[in-house]
Design an enzyme around this catalytic site. Sequence first.
Site, PDB file in Angstrom:
ATOM      1  N   PHE A  41       0.810  -1.219   0.000  1.00  0.00           N
ATOM      2  CA  PHE A  41       0.000   0.000   0.000  1.00  0.00           C
ATOM      3  C   PHE A  41       0.844   1.269   0.000  1.00  0.00           C
ATOM      4  O   PHE A  41       0.306   2.370  -0.063  1.00  0.00           O
ATOM      5  CB  PHE A  41      -0.933   0.009   1.224  1.00  0.00           C
ATOM      6  CG  PHE A  41      -0.216  -0.099   2.552  1.00  0.00           C
ATOM      7  CD1 PHE A  41       0.324   1.018   3.168  1.00  0.00           C
ATOM      8  CD2 PHE A  41      -0.079  -1.335   3.179  1.00  0.00           C
ATOM      9  CE1 PHE A  41       0.989   0.916   4.384  1.00  0.00           C
ATOM     10  CE2 PHE A  41       0.588  -1.455   4.396  1.00  0.00           C
ATOM     11  CZ  PHE A  41       1.132  -0.318   4.996  1.00  0.00           C
ATOM     12  N   THR A  75      -5.641   2.095  13.640  1.00  0.00           N
ATOM     13  CA  THR A  75      -5.235   2.285  12.240  1.00  0.00           C
ATOM     14  C   THR A  75      -6.414   2.014  11.303  1.00  0.00           C
ATOM     15  O   THR A  75      -6.645   2.763  10.353  1.00  0.00           O
ATOM     16  CB  THR A  75      -4.049   1.350  11.906  1.00  0.00           C
ATOM     17  OG1 THR A  75      -2.993   1.620  12.830  1.00  0.00           O
ATOM     18  CG2 THR A  75      -3.557   1.583  10.487  1.00  0.00           C
ATOM     19  N   HIS A  99      -2.331  11.273  11.270  1.00  0.00           N
ATOM     20  CA  HIS A  99      -1.134  10.579  11.724  1.00  0.00           C
ATOM     21  C   HIS A  99      -0.812  11.015  13.141  1.00  0.00           C
ATOM     22  O   HIS A  99      -1.029  12.172  13.504  1.00  0.00           O
ATOM     23  CB  HIS A  99       0.047  10.912  10.814  1.00  0.00           C
ATOM     24  CG  HIS A  99       1.363  10.470  11.399  1.00  0.00           C
ATOM     25  ND1 HIS A  99       1.823   9.187  11.254  1.00  0.00           N
ATOM     26  CD2 HIS A  99       2.265  11.116  12.177  1.00  0.00           C
ATOM     27  CE1 HIS A  99       2.969   9.068  11.922  1.00  0.00           C
ATOM     28  NE2 HIS A  99       3.263  10.229  12.480  1.00  0.00           N
TER      29      HIS A  99
END
Length: 132
Positions: A41, A75, A99
């Site tokens: 990814f 996540t 983040h």
Amino acid sequence: SVTERTYIMVKRGFKLIALKLVHATPEHLEKHYADLAGRPFFPGLIKYMASGPVVGMVWQGLDAVKTGRAMLGATNPLASNPGTIRGDFALATGRNICHGSDSVENAEKEIQLWFPEGVVQYTNDNEKWIFE
Ligand code: DAT
Ligand code: MG
């Protein structure tokens, strides 16, 4: 310690010591996410994060790293509790919108990467100016 710092994008009684709007380059983001290079990814993550500007911030306070992560959520937004940023505003792992540093050591590296000019040193003593 009470001077622990993290790189996160929300507030909870922490002291804001740096903030900027940055349209990061893919090269900059590849450094930021270097630990994930090679994952399938990774190219998509870099493209997503470089697709527009982000608000980068440094917040300081007790357990800033762990509390910051708790506020972001897991996540995978599907596993994030309501009330967390990802739990309220994101749907997919690859598009989880925020983040937060995962350790004090990584926080210091990320702060250096995003704020090489340094953070702002100040004390919260505005009141004496407002009520003088
Ligand atoms: P976190 O951002 O929670 O610290 P991470 O550091 O493992 O998670 O990964 C960084 C980002 O990369 C994550 O926020 C979204 C993306 N990502 C991680 N695992 C992924 C996956 N399996 N598929 C798609 N994107 C992923
Ligand atoms: Mg991470």
